[in-house]
Write an enzyme that holds these catalytic residues in place. Structure first.
Site, mmCIF file in Angstrom:
data_model
loop_
_atom_site.group_PDB
_atom_site.id
_atom_site.type_symbol
_atom_site.label_atom_id
_atom_site.label_comp_id
_atom_site.label_asym_id
_atom_site.label_seq_id
_atom_site.Cartn_x
_atom_site.Cartn_y
_atom_site.Cartn_z
ATOM 1 N N ILE A 1 -17.019 7.369 91.977
ATOM 2 C CA ILE A 1 -17.230 8.772 92.323
ATOM 3 C C ILE A 1 -16.306 9.538 91.383
ATOM 4 O O ILE A 1 -15.095 9.590 91.592
ATOM 5 C CB ILE A 1 -16.888 9.068 93.795
ATOM 6 C CG1 ILE A 1 -17.799 8.271 94.728
ATOM 7 C CG2 ILE A 1 -17.033 10.568 94.088
ATOM 8 C CD1 ILE A 1 -17.480 8.445 96.209
ATOM 9 N N PRO A 2 -16.850 10.134 90.309
ATOM 10 C CA PRO A 2 -16.014 10.567 89.179
ATOM 11 C C PRO A 2 -15.294 11.895 89.374
ATOM 12 O O PRO A 2 -15.556 12.884 88.680
ATOM 13 C CB PRO A 2 -17.032 10.654 88.035
ATOM 14 C CG PRO A 2 -18.315 11.015 88.714
ATOM 15 C CD PRO A 2 -18.289 10.308 90.039
ATOM 16 N N CYS A 3 -14.336 11.900 90.292
ATOM 17 C CA CYS A 3 -13.559 13.120 90.506
ATOM 18 C C CYS A 3 -12.697 13.461 89.287
ATOM 19 O O CYS A 3 -12.240 14.600 89.153
ATOM 20 C CB CYS A 3 -12.699 12.998 91.757
ATOM 21 S SG CYS A 3 -11.576 11.592 91.769
ATOM 22 N N HIS A 4 -12.512 12.485 88.386
ATOM 23 C CA HIS A 4 -11.732 12.754 87.172
ATOM 24 C C HIS A 4 -12.445 13.728 86.237
ATOM 25 O O HIS A 4 -11.822 14.261 85.316
ATOM 26 C CB HIS A 4 -11.444 11.446 86.431
ATOM 27 C CG HIS A 4 -12.671 10.646 86.105
ATOM 28 N ND1 HIS A 4 -13.207 9.724 86.976
ATOM 29 C CD2 HIS A 4 -13.476 10.635 85.000
ATOM 30 C CE1 HIS A 4 -14.287 9.175 86.428
ATOM 31 N NE2 HIS A 4 -14.465 9.719 85.240
#
Length: 282
Positions: A242-245
């Site tokens: 889950i690419p919160c970056h």
């Protein structure tokens, strides 16, 4: 990729980020990580797929602002508001399934969770998976192995926990694009309705792109909810997948990263830029 290699890369990235405006030379960066320029150049290029010079060139606010200006239409075209539940990540698909209220009430009764720690280009990662999908992924930092196991027991007190590296290894291989699963890679997460909406929206941000908190809030039809979006991102239980970056500040600066601060966030974005053949933000 050994952990010591990542430690050197992380130190180099932090050094470059702090001095981006001054444009430090290859010799300066190599000296900082106690390597010759030749060996540092080889190490960095092997790790990131791009040269230190190229990485330095894109580590600017101007570049980040340019990506931010492009991300809104990308998300609109991909119909992020519809929250389709699956999107392209590397060469495989990821789909997110939320824990139901009934399942949450049972607190993991009848659930088996297998976990292990694996090396990655960004340091060691703690991975936990159920029959329904990945329920936790975190990069080790201040919190160690035992803290993450205790976290699983706290969230799933009735579940059976077993260490099983062979079960979680395939998740890491898929996450790094080293293998392509025959079926979608499933995530099994526990969160509020708003949190899961935010996490699904994150899956729609393409690799090589970034988005601000306010832009992400707008895709959810909640343009004034940027702070709530930020809180949901901070609660993300599955790092990287889950690419919160890929969410940064409106100014173009990187916000802090729950799993290792800005340095690891820089590292992931640099790696993604190389994998996708695009530049990454500063």
């Amino acid at each position: 990729m050994s952990i010591s290699d990542y430690d050197r890369i992380a130190a180099a990235i932090e050094f470059i980020a702090e001095r981006a405006r001054r444009q430090p030379s290859l010799e300066e960066i190599a000296q900082h990580v106690h390597l010759s320029p030749y060996h540092f150049h080889r190490l960095f290029s092997r790790w990131a797929g791009i040269t230190p010079k190229r990485f330095l060139q894109v580590l600017t606010l101007e570049h980040a602002k340019g990506l931010l200006s492009q991300s809104r239409p990308l998300l609109e075209v991909s119909d992020a508001v519809g929250l389709s539940g699956s999107s392209r990540l590397h060469d495989h698909f990821v789909q997110l399934e939320a824990v139901t209220p009934g399942e949450y009430k049972r607190r993991g009764e009848g659930l088996m969770i297998e976990y292990a720690i694996h090396p990655t280009p960004f340091g060691e990662a703690f991975v936990a998976v159920t029959q329904r999908g990945v329920c936790n992924l975190a990069f080790l930092g201040v919190e160690g192995r035992n803290e993450h196991i205790d976290g699983l027991r706290q969230h799933w007190p009735q579940a059976e926990l077993h260490e099983n590296p062979s079960s979680t290894f395939a998740i890491v291989e898929a996450m790094l694009g080293r293998s392509q699963p025959d079926t979608p890679l499933s995530l099994y997460v526990c969160g509020t309705n708003f949190q899961t909406h935010v996490w699904r929206a994150l899956l729609n941000i393409p690799m090589g792109s970034v988005m601000s908190y306010s832009q992400l809030a707008a895709t959810l039809g909640r343009p004034r909810a940027a702070r709530s979006v930020a809180s949901a991102i901070a609660a993300n239980p599955v790092a990287f997948l889950i690419p919160c970056h890929r969410v940064i500040r409106e100014s173009g600066k990187l916000a802090d990263y729950h799993w290792g601060g800005k340095t690891r966030k820089h590292a992931i974005l640099a790696w993604e830029a190389a994998m996708r053949g695009t530049e990454h933000p500063g």
